[in-house]
Scaffold this active site. Sequence first.
Site, PDB file in Angstrom:
ATOM      1  N   GLU A 173      -6.852   9.405  -7.643  1.00  0.00           N
ATOM      2  CA  GLU A 173      -8.072  10.071  -7.805  1.00  0.00           C
ATOM      3  C   GLU A 173      -7.935  11.450  -8.115  1.00  0.00           C
ATOM      4  O   GLU A 173      -8.997  12.241  -8.167  1.00  0.00           O
ATOM      5  CB  GLU A 173      -8.853   9.760  -6.494  1.00  0.00           C
ATOM      6  CG  GLU A 173      -9.311   8.524  -6.212  1.00  0.00           C
ATOM      7  CD  GLU A 173     -10.158   8.331  -4.680  1.00  0.00           C
ATOM      8  OE1 GLU A 173     -10.898   7.283  -4.656  1.00  0.00           O
ATOM      9  OE2 GLU A 173      -9.752   9.109  -4.063  1.00  0.00           O
ATOM     10  N   GLY A 209      -6.191  -8.434   0.872  1.00  0.00           N
ATOM     11  CA  GLY A 209      -7.514  -8.655   1.619  1.00  0.00           C
ATOM     12  C   GLY A 209      -7.234  -9.404   2.826  1.00  0.00           C
ATOM     13  O   GLY A 209      -6.497  -9.343   3.598  1.00  0.00           O
ATOM     14  N   GLY A 258      -7.591  -0.400   2.771  1.00  0.00           N
ATOM     15  CA  GLY A 258      -6.409  -0.275   2.171  1.00  0.00           C
ATOM     16  C   GLY A 258      -5.679   0.849   2.350  1.00  0.00           C
ATOM     17  O   GLY A 258      -4.486   0.866   2.567  1.00  0.00           O
ATOM     18  N   ASP A 259      -6.487   1.982   2.482  1.00  0.00           N
ATOM     19  CA  ASP A 259      -5.957   3.286   2.846  1.00  0.00           C
ATOM     20  C   ASP A 259      -5.237   3.277   4.207  1.00  0.00           C
ATOM     21  O   ASP A 259      -4.207   3.861   4.484  1.00  0.00           O
ATOM     22  CB  ASP A 259      -6.895   4.406   2.726  1.00  0.00           C
ATOM     23  CG  ASP A 259      -7.344   4.468   1.492  1.00  0.00           C
ATOM     24  OD1 ASP A 259      -6.591   4.396   0.473  1.00  0.00           O
ATOM     25  OD2 ASP A 259      -8.421   5.026   1.110  1.00  0.00           O
ATOM     26  N   SER A 294     -13.736   4.786  10.354  1.00  0.00           N
ATOM     27  CA  SER A 294     -13.467   3.339  10.983  1.00  0.00           C
ATOM     28  C   SER A 294     -11.973   2.924  11.600  1.00  0.00           C
ATOM     29  O   SER A 294     -11.788   2.240  11.951  1.00  0.00           O
ATOM     30  CB  SER A 294     -13.878   2.361   9.946  1.00  0.00           C
ATOM     31  OG  SER A 294     -12.829   2.558   8.842  1.00  0.00           O
TER      32      SER A 294
END
Length: 287
Positions: free
Chosen positions: A132, A208, A238-239, A274
Site C-alpha cells: 500500500e 479464509g 489477514g493482517d 477487532s
Amino acid sequence: MTHIAVLGSTNMDLVAYVEKAPQRGETVTGREFRTIPGGKGANQAISPTLGFARAGAPPSARAGAAVSMIGAVGNDAFGTRLRATLEHSGVDTGRLRTTEGPSGTAHIVVDDEGGNAIVVIAAADALLLQLEVPLAGVTAGAEAARAHGVRTILTPAPARPLPPELLAAVDLLVPNEPEAAALTGVPDPRGAALALLDRVPEVVITLGAAGSLHAARGTEPLTVPAPRVKAVDSTGAGDTFVGALGEGRPMPQALRWAAPAAALSVQREGASASMPSRQEIEAGFTS
C-alpha cells in the site's frame, strides 16, 4: 523479546455498514458509518502478538514482541489519531513521520532520514511489508533487511506484478487465494503455492474460512484449518494472521497460532479495533 519492524501504510478506514453491498449503479442505505484506524502496515504492527505493554500503557495493551512502525501520516486530525492508536498499542512510532497534507496514503520517502529506518530494520528480527506504499520503498526495505540478515515477510496486497529484485529479498510470501492466482495465473492454491516457490523460498496462502496452505522448498505442502466461527467483519483478518506469523514461531506451529488470532478478529467490527488479546489467542491455540 522479538523485535519486529513494519514498513507500510497507516490509513484511516472510512467504513460504511450496509445490509447488502451495492451493485454497480445501485444506491443502498447504510446503517452506520465509522472512522477506524487501519492501513495494512499499521494493522500488522498492532496485531495481538506484536504490540507490547510499555510503562504507563493501559492493561488492555497487547503483549508480545517489540514493534517499530516505519511510515507516514498527515498533519491532520486523522494523523494524530492514527499515531495515538499505534502508541496506545505499544508500537514505537519514532520512525512514523508526519508530512504536510491529509492522512490516508502513507508515503515512504528516501531522504536524509532514510538511514534511521535502515537502522531500525537492521536491529529487527523480522520485517513485515505490504504494497500500500510506493513499490520502490518496499523493495528498498526488503533489500536492507536481506543485507542485515533480517527475515522478510511480504503480504502482496494490493496485488500487482512484483519485480524480481523484491522477490529475491523475500523470505516468506503471504498472499490470499486471489492474490496467489493473480501472481501465478494458477487458480488452484496448491498449484499456485508450488509455482511461487520458483520465486521465493516459502509461501503461506490464506484461504479464509478454509484456513491456510503452507509450502516451502524441499517439503510437502501443508494445510492448517481455521476455527469455525460466524464472521461479522473480515477487515484486518489477514493482517492479524500475518502479524501473528511474525512472532517467529516455527512452522507449522506458527500457523496454528495465527489461525485463532484471525478467527477472533472476524467476529468483531473494524480492523485494528477487532484484534484480540494474547490471552484470547492462547485460549484457542493448539500446540
